[in-house]
Design a protein around this motif. Structure first.
Motif, PDB file in Angstrom:
ATOM      1  N   GLU A 397      80.362 -17.743 -64.618  1.00 57.56           N
ATOM      2  CA  GLU A 397      80.133 -18.352 -65.918  1.00 57.56           C
ATOM      3  C   GLU A 397      80.657 -17.438 -67.015  1.00 57.56           C
ATOM      4  OE1 GLU A 397      76.060 -20.735 -64.972  1.00 57.56           O
ATOM      5  OE2 GLU A 397      75.860 -18.595 -65.301  1.00 57.56           O
ATOM      6  N   VAL A 398      81.176 -18.032 -68.071  1.00 54.75           N
ATOM      7  CA  VAL A 398      81.628 -17.257 -69.216  1.00 54.75           C
ATOM      8  C   VAL A 398      80.397 -16.747 -69.964  1.00 54.75           C
ATOM      9  CG1 VAL A 398      83.050 -17.246 -71.295  1.00 54.75           C
ATOM     10  CG2 VAL A 398      83.599 -18.809 -69.412  1.00 54.75           C
ATOM     11  N   PRO A 399      80.280 -15.430 -70.197  1.00 59.24           N
ATOM     12  CA  PRO A 399      79.157 -14.946 -71.017  1.00 59.24           C
ATOM     13  C   PRO A 399      79.175 -15.642 -72.374  1.00 59.24           C
ATOM     14  CG  PRO A 399      80.243 -13.116 -69.923  1.00 59.24           C
ATOM     15  CD  PRO A 399      81.106 -14.325 -69.690  1.00 59.24           C
ATOM     16  N   SER A 400      78.075 -16.252 -72.712  1.00 57.16           N
ATOM     17  CA  SER A 400      78.079 -17.154 -73.857  1.00 57.16           C
ATOM     18  C   SER A 400      77.829 -16.412 -75.161  1.00 57.16           C
ATOM     19  CB  SER A 400      76.985 -18.212 -73.682  1.00 57.16           C
ATOM     20  OG  SER A 400      75.722 -17.584 -73.544  1.00 57.16           O
ATOM     21  N   PRO A 401      78.436 -16.895 -76.263  1.00 59.73           N
ATOM     22  CA  PRO A 401      77.952 -16.491 -77.579  1.00 59.73           C
ATOM     23  C   PRO A 401      76.601 -17.151 -77.818  1.00 59.73           C
ATOM     24  CG  PRO A 401      79.637 -18.175 -77.794  1.00 59.73           C
ATOM     25  CD  PRO A 401      79.538 -17.854 -76.332  1.00 59.73           C
ATOM     26  N   HIS A 402      75.940 -16.778 -78.882  1.00 60.90           N
ATOM     27  CA  HIS A 402      74.621 -17.350 -79.168  1.00 60.90           C
ATOM     28  C   HIS A 402      74.635 -18.231 -80.412  1.00 60.90           C
ATOM     29  CE1 HIS A 402      72.451 -13.909 -76.804  1.00 60.90           C
ATOM     30  NE2 HIS A 402      73.169 -14.712 -76.041  1.00 60.90           N
ATOM     31  N   HIS A 403      75.808 -18.417 -80.993  1.00 56.55           N
ATOM     32  CA  HIS A 403      75.936 -19.198 -82.215  1.00 56.55           C
ATOM     33  C   HIS A 403      77.132 -20.119 -82.055  1.00 56.55           C
ATOM     34  CE1 HIS A 403      77.299 -19.531 -86.603  1.00 56.55           C
ATOM     35  NE2 HIS A 403      76.155 -20.170 -86.554  1.00 56.55           N
ATOM     36  N   SER A 404      77.027 -21.333 -82.567  1.00 61.32           N
ATOM     37  CA  SER A 404      78.126 -22.290 -82.477  1.00 61.32           C
ATOM     38  C   SER A 404      78.905 -22.279 -83.780  1.00 61.32           C
ATOM     39  CB  SER A 404      77.593 -23.697 -82.201  1.00 61.32           C
ATOM     40  OG  SER A 404      78.667 -24.610 -82.092  1.00 61.32           O
ATOM     41  N   SER A 405      80.176 -21.870 -83.691  1.00 62.87           N
ATOM     42  CA  SER A 405      81.036 -21.808 -84.873  1.00 62.87           C
ATOM     43  C   SER A 405      82.479 -21.766 -84.405  1.00 62.87           C
ATOM     44  CB  SER A 405      80.730 -20.568 -85.712  1.00 62.87           C
ATOM     45  OG  SER A 405      81.108 -19.391 -85.015  1.00 62.87           O
ATOM     46  N   LEU A 406      83.401 -21.905 -85.339  1.00 61.63           N
ATOM     47  CA  LEU A 406      84.817 -21.784 -85.004  1.00 61.63           C
ATOM     48  C   LEU A 406      85.112 -20.407 -84.429  1.00 61.63           C
ATOM     49  CD1 LEU A 406      87.741 -22.823 -85.034  1.00 61.63           C
ATOM     50  CD2 LEU A 406      87.910 -22.036 -87.409  1.00 61.63           C
ATOM     51  N   ILE A 407      84.525 -19.369 -85.016  1.00 56.76           N
ATOM     52  CA  ILE A 407      84.756 -18.000 -84.530  1.00 56.76           C
ATOM     53  C   ILE A 407      84.198 -17.824 -83.129  1.00 56.76           C
ATOM     54  CG2 ILE A 407      84.190 -15.565 -84.917  1.00 56.76           C
ATOM     55  CD1 ILE A 407      84.211 -16.144 -87.913  1.00 56.76           C
ATOM     56  N   SER A 408      83.003 -18.324 -82.884  1.00 55.04           N
ATOM     57  CA  SER A 408      82.411 -18.154 -81.546  1.00 55.04           C
ATOM     58  C   SER A 408      83.233 -18.880 -80.494  1.00 55.04           C
ATOM     59  CB  SER A 408      80.962 -18.648 -81.532  1.00 55.04           C
ATOM     60  OG  SER A 408      80.873 -20.059 -81.467  1.00 55.04           O
ATOM     61  N   ARG A 409      83.806 -20.046 -80.862  1.00 53.75           N
ATOM     62  CA  ARG A 409      84.627 -20.766 -79.894  1.00 53.75           C
ATOM     63  C   ARG A 409      85.934 -20.021 -79.629  1.00 53.75           C
ATOM     64  NH1 ARG A 409      82.012 -25.032 -82.656  1.00 53.75           N
ATOM     65  NH2 ARG A 409      83.644 -25.316 -84.237  1.00 53.75           N
ATOM     66  N   GLU A 410      86.521 -19.395 -80.650  1.00 54.78           N
ATOM     67  CA  GLU A 410      87.718 -18.587 -80.437  1.00 54.78           C
ATOM     68  C   GLU A 410      87.412 -17.395 -79.538  1.00 54.78           C
ATOM     69  OE1 GLU A 410      88.898 -17.619 -84.400  1.00 54.78           O
ATOM     70  OE2 GLU A 410      89.978 -19.522 -84.718  1.00 54.78           O
ATOM     71  N   ASN A 411      86.279 -16.751 -79.749  1.00 55.55           N
ATOM     72  CA  ASN A 411      85.880 -15.616 -78.903  1.00 55.55           C
ATOM     73  C   ASN A 411      85.588 -16.066 -77.475  1.00 55.55           C
ATOM     74  OD1 ASN A 411      86.082 -13.765 -81.013  1.00 55.55           O
ATOM     75  ND2 ASN A 411      83.930 -13.997 -81.608  1.00 55.55           N
ATOM     76  N   HIS A 412      84.970 -17.221 -77.342  1.00 58.38           N
ATOM     77  CA  HIS A 412      84.660 -17.773 -76.016  1.00 58.38           C
ATOM     78  C   HIS A 412      85.944 -18.042 -75.243  1.00 58.38           C
ATOM     79  CE1 HIS A 412      83.779 -21.109 -73.218  1.00 58.38           C
ATOM     80  NE2 HIS A 412      82.582 -20.567 -73.103  1.00 58.38           N
ATOM     81  N   TRP A 432      83.238 -22.742 -62.101  1.00 53.35           N
ATOM     82  CA  TRP A 432      83.115 -22.072 -63.391  1.00 53.35           C
ATOM     83  C   TRP A 432      82.222 -22.905 -64.296  1.00 53.35           C
ATOM     84  CZ3 TRP A 432      85.513 -17.718 -65.763  1.00 53.35           C
ATOM     85  CH2 TRP A 432      86.366 -16.995 -64.919  1.00 53.35           C
ATOM     86  N   SER A 433      81.323 -22.251 -65.025  1.00 51.04           N
ATOM     87  CA  SER A 433      80.612 -22.896 -66.127  1.00 51.04           C
ATOM     88  C   SER A 433      81.188 -22.399 -67.440  1.00 51.04           C
ATOM     89  CB  SER A 433      79.115 -22.561 -66.095  1.00 51.04           C
ATOM     90  OG  SER A 433      78.457 -23.265 -65.080  1.00 51.04           O
ATOM     91  N   LEU A 434      81.507 -23.318 -68.324  1.00 46.89           N
ATOM     92  CA  LEU A 434      81.960 -22.930 -69.660  1.00 46.89           C
ATOM     93  C   LEU A 434      80.783 -22.516 -70.535  1.00 46.89           C
ATOM     94  CD1 LEU A 434      84.619 -25.733 -70.268  1.00 46.89           C
ATOM     95  CD2 LEU A 434      84.990 -23.401 -69.417  1.00 46.89           C
ATOM     96  N   TYR A 435      79.702 -23.292 -70.488  1.00 51.24           N
ATOM     97  CA  TYR A 435      78.493 -22.971 -71.248  1.00 51.24           C
ATOM     98  C   TYR A 435      77.278 -23.218 -70.357  1.00 51.24           C
ATOM     99  CZ  TYR A 435      81.072 -22.646 -75.672  1.00 51.24           C
ATOM    100  OH  TYR A 435      81.927 -22.270 -76.675  1.00 51.24           O
ATOM    101  N   ASN A 436      76.141 -22.692 -70.787  1.00 52.27           N
ATOM    102  CA  ASN A 436      74.885 -22.867 -70.075  1.00 52.27           C
ATOM    103  C   ASN A 436      73.794 -23.232 -71.072  1.00 52.27           C
ATOM    104  OD1 ASN A 436      73.008 -22.303 -67.618  1.00 52.27           O
ATOM    105  ND2 ASN A 436      72.112 -21.098 -69.283  1.00 52.27           N
ATOM    106  N   GLU A 437      73.151 -24.359 -70.837  1.00 53.16           N
ATOM    107  CA  GLU A 437      72.004 -24.795 -71.636  1.00 53.16           C
ATOM    108  C   GLU A 437      72.266 -24.730 -73.149  1.00 53.16           C
ATOM    109  OE1 GLU A 437      68.494 -22.709 -70.452  1.00 53.16           O
ATOM    110  OE2 GLU A 437      68.368 -23.719 -68.511  1.00 53.16           O
ATOM    111  N   ASP A 438      73.464 -25.076 -73.565  1.00 51.24           N
ATOM    112  CA  ASP A 438      73.824 -25.154 -74.987  1.00 51.24           C
ATOM    113  C   ASP A 438      73.907 -23.799 -75.686  1.00 51.24           C
ATOM    114  OD1 ASP A 438      73.313 -27.791 -74.299  1.00 51.24           O
ATOM    115  OD2 ASP A 438      71.548 -27.995 -75.572  1.00 51.24           O
ATOM    116  N   TRP A 439      73.755 -22.682 -74.986  1.00 52.71           N
ATOM    117  CA  TRP A 439      73.823 -21.391 -75.674  1.00 52.71           C
ATOM    118  C   TRP A 439      75.233 -21.207 -76.218  1.00 52.71           C
ATOM    119  CZ3 TRP A 439      71.408 -18.500 -70.937  1.00 52.71           C
ATOM    120  CH2 TRP A 439      70.078 -18.915 -70.785  1.00 52.71           C
ATOM    121  N   GLY A 440      75.333 -21.040 -77.515  1.00 49.74           N
ATOM    122  CA  GLY A 440      76.631 -20.970 -78.166  1.00 49.74           C
ATOM    123  C   GLY A 440      77.213 -22.334 -78.459  1.00 49.74           C
TER     124      GLY A 440
END
Length: 610
Positions: A397-412, A432-440
């Motif tokens: 799984e991709v280690p998730s950001p904790h905030h949803s934003s344009l920047i977090s998606r670019e980092n993801h 592969w999981s892109l996200y988990n339980e909506d985190w980020g």
């Protein structure tokens, strides 16, 4: 200032498939690809200094600084802080942390007389933000980065001859923060504080660092593998690193991982005109009478890839791979065109060392699991090598950001691509999981931009990485567009200590109900009608023992309850499940008995006590 812990290591060939002997998995470098050289590990004691006022750059510490402390590399900043404070437990920091490391090393002699070569410096993992100076000169990564971002994968620098001296000073500045827009996994952030399921940060010099001699024109340590098992074909995605443009030949040779003679099973050559810099190239070769990789028979082949210049010099890399096909078809998961039930367990590597993770992996394999879900964390690449040899399927799984934003998606996206570069070799990695339980992606139900990004990455994976199954957002709130699920698996997390509620929820799931079966609706976006056209996987369940969760207190009673839960899963048209979890991690105690106690639960039964 010079470290006394400087050793030479040679990478060793692997041994026979399927064996559980621990000494067969010794490999000093955290990567899948081997080279014909002797790397120099720079692990050991370094000079160390925290920079709480963030004045090091302004005061030019990279030109000279009086360090008052020492620290071991690899080792986390949190561990170093605890040591400075004289306490045993690793301690966190607030807001942002900046640390400087420095050591000297003598100029290694170049031994390759056959072709122009250079020294390469590689960090197994470091960060989140890393700057490196050699003798006071700022280095740039091979990708041209003055500041490398990311803390889960390796990155390298080519050392120019004019910057090297008889005695060299290497300076590293590492910065990390609680920024919720960067990939964090389950480390605490400005959004989620430590405690419960959010863990201690783990920053800084977290994996080995080494020097090695490499050719100016070579293949990089990135090999993607896609199998076409019906035709005995393997597609290799290779990356060339070229300084001298011209005509080159890439020669591929395939061997069994363990074979007595040096005659390849298959070989092929490809002529290319290559420009300077680097280029990705897909090459295809047939493996006659190919043996497929599976948990029951983890057969591996050895690839020797050579980049041959116009003078006939061959720059060589070597890696292992397996032929296998994973597919979601109807309500089943197929491995090599045969139905496979995913008997999985959730594993959180936390701050475990490679040797500790190795013990856990060996235990999970011997206990009967065929799948390990490595939960939103980057791990030492040797773990993937180990799973290849053991025949353990991995869900990463991709280690998730904790905030949803344009920047977090670019980092993801950047983190996903970095991980794919280094994990695409391994037959063990199947999901592969892109996200988990909506985190980020907390706004996945309401923000079309979030859904469009996840959908785009799912489509990218389908085209560029067809060797994997992809889950858009594990647990709930999967994306539907025009009634089509943007996930290869319909996954759900179900936590209940009541067996009656468990049965009722499972029946609702297989009946196609998408609301009221998980914490949030199972699908968002356009209407989606299940009708068993996607494999249904209960990707988290169990959790007995978690604070205020419920369930039996006695171990014998918990064993019996887990058996009952497992029987209910197997009696329904469900494609797999992932018991949660293998070990205790900080406050999250969700096990019956864990690997750290030399015991583990898998598939609803207590199998082994070490």
């Amino acid at each position: 200032m010079r470290s006394t812990s400087r050793k030479n290591y040679s990478t060793s060939k692997s041994q026979e498939e399927g064996s559980l002997k621990e000494n067969e998995f010794i490999n000093p470098l955290p990567r899948a690809v081997l080279r014909k050289n002797t790397p120099i590990l720079l692990d050991g004691e370094w000079w160390f200094s925290l920079d709480p006022e963030n004045i090091g750059l302004t005061e030019n510490w990279y030109l000279g600084h009086k360090y008052e402390n020492k620290a071991d590399w690899p080792g986390s900043i949190e561990h170093h802080i605890a040591k400075l404070k004289g306490i045993k437990e690793e301690t966190t920091w607030e807001g942002k942390v900046v640390a400087w490391y420095e050591r000297n090393f003598p100029m290694p002699g170049l031994v390759n007389d056959d072709a122009p070569s250079m020294l390469q410096l590689t960090f197994g993992a470091c960060g989140y933000e890393t700057r490196v100076w050699l003798n006071g000169i700022l280095l740039k990564t091979i990708e041209g980065e003055a500041v490398h971002l990311g803390e889960y994968t390796s990155f390298s620098y080519e050392l120019k001859q004019e910057t090297l001296q008889a005695d060299n000073r290497l300076t590293v500045r590492i910065e990390d923060s609680m920024d919720a827009d960067i990939p964090r996994g389950k480390q605490q952030s400005s959004v989620y504080k430590r405690g419960g399921i959010w863990y201690q940060t783990y920053s800084g010099a977290v994996r080995s660092i080494w020097l090695e001699e490499v050719e100016r024109n070579r293949l990089r340590s990135r090999v993607g593998v896609v199998s076409v098992i019906e035709d005995n074909l393997v597609r290799f995605n290779l990356t060339t690193r070229i300084h001298d443009a011209g005509s080159y030949t890439i020669r591929l040779e395939i061997f069994n991982r363990k074979q007595d003679d040096e005659k390849p099973l298959a070989a092929s050559e490809f002529r290319l005109l290559l420009e300077a810099e680097q280029k990705q190239q897909r090459l295809v070769i047939e493996v006659p009478d190919a043996k497929l990789w599976s948990p029951e028979n983890p057969h591996l082949y050895r690839l020797v890839a050579k980049l041959i210049d116009a003078n006939g010099y061959a720059a060589e890399i070597e890696t292992f791979f397996g032929l296998r096909k994973i597919e979601a078809r109807g309500r089943y998961v197929y491995l090599n065109n045969e139905i496979l039930y995913l008997d999985g367990i959730l594993y959180q590597p936390a701050t475990y060392s490679y040797n500790e993770i190795k013990q856990h992996m060996l235990a999970m394999k011997e206990l009967g699991c065929n799948l390990v879900r490595i939960h939103i964390a980057g791990v030492d690449p040797r773990v993937y090598n180990l799973a290849d040899k053991l025949g353990l399927l991995l869900w990463v799984e991709v280690p998730s950001p904790h905030h949803s934003s344009l920047i977090s998606r670019e980092n993801h996206r950047a983190e996903l691509l970095r991980m794919l570069d280094l994990i695409g070799t391994h037959p063990s990695v199947v999901i592969w999981s892109l996200y988990n339980e909506d985190w980020g992606a907390q706004d996945i139900a309401t923000n079309i931009e979030t859904r469009e990004y996840i959908t785009a990455m799912y489509h990218y994976m389908m085209i560029a990485q067809p060797q994997f199954l992809v889950v858009d957002n594990d647990g709930w709130q999967h994306i539907s567009y025009l009634g089509r699920l943007k996930s290869d698996l319909l996954t759900v997390h179900i936590y209940t200590p009541e067996i009656a509620k468990w049965k009722e929820t499972l029946d609702k799931l297989i009946g196609g109900e998408l609301i009221g079966v998980a914490a949030y609706p199972l699908v968002v976006g356009d209407p989606f009608f299940y009708r068993k056209q996607a494999p249904l996987v209960v990707s988290e369940w169990g959790g007995f023992g978690f604070v205020n969760y419920g369930g039996p207190e006695k171990e014998t009673e918990r064993i019996e309850l887990i058996k009952q839960y497992k029987r209910e899963l197997k009696n329904r048209p469900i494609a797999g499940d992932v018991y949660t979890q293998a070990t205790n991690v900080e406050d999250e105690k969700k096990r019956l008995a864990g690997c750290s106690n030399r015991k583990i639960i898998c598939a609803g039964r207590l199998i082994k006590k070490y």
